[in-house]
Write an enzyme that holds these catalytic residues in place. Structure first.
Site, PDB file in Angstrom:
ATOM      1  CB  CYS A 213      -0.945   0.002   1.191  1.00 46.65           C
ATOM      2  SG  CYS A 213      -1.982  -1.455   1.245  1.00 46.65           S
TER       3      CYS A 213
ATOM      4  CG  ASN B  97      -6.473  -1.367   1.276  1.00 40.56           C
ATOM      5  OD1 ASN B  97      -5.792  -0.861   0.378  1.00 40.56           O
ATOM      6  ND2 ASN B  97      -5.938  -1.890   2.355  1.00 40.56           N
TER       7      ASN B  97
ATOM      8  CG  HIS C  49      -3.409   3.231   2.285  1.00 43.61           C
ATOM      9  ND1 HIS C  49      -3.851   2.897   1.027  1.00 43.61           N
ATOM     10  CD2 HIS C  49      -3.434   2.082   3.012  1.00 43.61           C
ATOM     11  CE1 HIS C  49      -4.125   1.602   1.000  1.00 43.61           C
ATOM     12  NE2 HIS C  49      -3.888   1.088   2.186  1.00 43.61           N
TER      13      HIS C  49
END
Ligand code: ACO
Length: 329
Positions: free
Chosen positions: A116, A286, A256
């Site tokens: 990520c 996500n 994020h």
């Protein structure tokens, strides 16, 4: 890097698949509920790649859109960096596949695997390549098809992830606009808390790896959550300290997009109020390396991030890795 500004973002773009999975869809697949998912994560729906399209397709679409935004052509690009942990094949790199799909014939191309945090690792690398005059036009892309490695029988992970790609074009800085600083950090001791054990060379495909779902994402959610809150806060604070700025100087925090509660904790740590925090986790879930560039593009197009404004980008992911960047647009 001192206080010099070497490169600036001159264009952004996305590649988003059209298929959507809603929380209601998950109620039919595993023992969960729309209410639980919303309350614990903030997620309402996520995009899922169509059959026959791959990470490279989403990345190439995002890259071409970013180039159009920057009024540049594929031939102008001299470096393509793709951040992904869901590349099309073992090798060649997804960046090389993207290069071919975009017709970026003059570029060098390579991948970065930092989960990520990958897009911010790529942004830092692109900035460094321009700073050292090894490249002039760099395309940094974060793209994932996490649906391909998600275990849709595991309610603890399957509701979290989505697919997509986002890209940014970097060019040498002009005036006081550009990347004010980047910060990268890792701690490999925590790798086992969030990983895909069976997609490398350690375990070759066998009945055993398939029966144990080893080609899917495995996560200790609660532990990851705790570390994510600490690391995102650390990343946000460190880059502000390094550049001599505070939360008051930040026009927009783009964290994020993994979980609304992690986003809230990060914003609090650097005292940035909710109206200056960008959130789209409810529509994408996500998307790992794609999450920050997708959010950045939406923020720009929606008028929440205008020329001259400063954005704080912060990420955390498997590795563990974490990273931040301060960018004046
Ligand atoms: N629906 C209903 N119940 C669920 C679900 C679900 N989808 N998932 C878990 N539960 C249950 C658990 O089984 C547990 O039940 P139990 O108490 O009977 O054992 C209960 O809910 C609580 O579980 P927790 O794991 O403690 O729930 P938590 O509030 O921590 O939320 C979550 C889980 C959303 C996964 C959270 O831990 C999280 O967001 N973790 C971080 C994930 C993340 O940010 N990753 C970032 C990096 S991702 C990357 O790098 C690719």
């Amino acid at each position: 890097m001192g206080n010099s500004i070497y490169s600036m973002i001159v264009g952004t773009g996305v590649g988003i698949p059209s298929r959507i999975l809603t929380n209601k869809d998950f109620e039919k697949m595993v023992d969960t509920s729309d209410a639980w998912i919303k309350e614990r994560t903030g997620i309402e729906e996520r995009h899922i790649v169509e059959e026959g399209r791959y990470t490279s397709d989403l990345c190439a679409e995002a890259g071409l859109n970013a180039l159009t935004d920057a009024r540049l052509k594929p031939e102008d690009v001299d470096l393509i960096i793709v951040a992904t942990v869901t590349g099309d094949v073992g090798f060649p790199s997804t960046a090389c596949i993207v290069q071919e799909k975009m017709g970026a014939i003059n570029a060098a191309a390579f991948d970065i695997a930092a989960a990520c945090s990958g897009f911010l690792y790529g942004l830092s690398m692109g900035n460094a390549m321009i700073a050292t005059e090894q490249a002039k036009t760099v395309l940094v892309i974060g793209g994932e098809t996490l649906s391909r490695v998600t275990d849709y029988s595991d309610r603890g992970t399957c509701v979290l992830f989505g697919d997509g790609a986002g890209a940014a074009v970097l060019r040498p800085a002009e005036g006081n606009r550009g990347i004010l600083g980047t910060y990268l950090k890792s701690d490999g001791r925590f790798g086992h808390l969030l990983h895909i054990p069976g997609l490398g060379t350690r375990y070759l495909p066998s009945h055993d790896t398939l029966d144990n779902h080893m080609h899917f994402i495995k996560m200790e959610g609660r532990e990851v959550f705790k570390q994510a809150v600490m690391a995102m806060g650390d990343a946000a604070e460190t880059i502000l300290n390094r550049t001599g700025l505070t939360g008051d100087d930040v026009d927009l925090l783009i964290p994020h997009q993994a979980n609304l509660r992690i986003i809230d904790a990060t914003a609090k740590r650097v005292k940035i109020p909710p109206e200056r925090v960008f959130v789209n986790v409810e529509r994408y879930g996500n998307t790992s390396a794609a999450s920050i560039p997708i959010a950045m593009d939406e923020a720009r197009r929606g008028g929440k991030l205008q020329d001259g404004q400063t954005a704080l980008l912060v990420a955390f992911g498997s590795g563990f890795t974490w990273a931040s960047a301060l960018v004046r647009f």
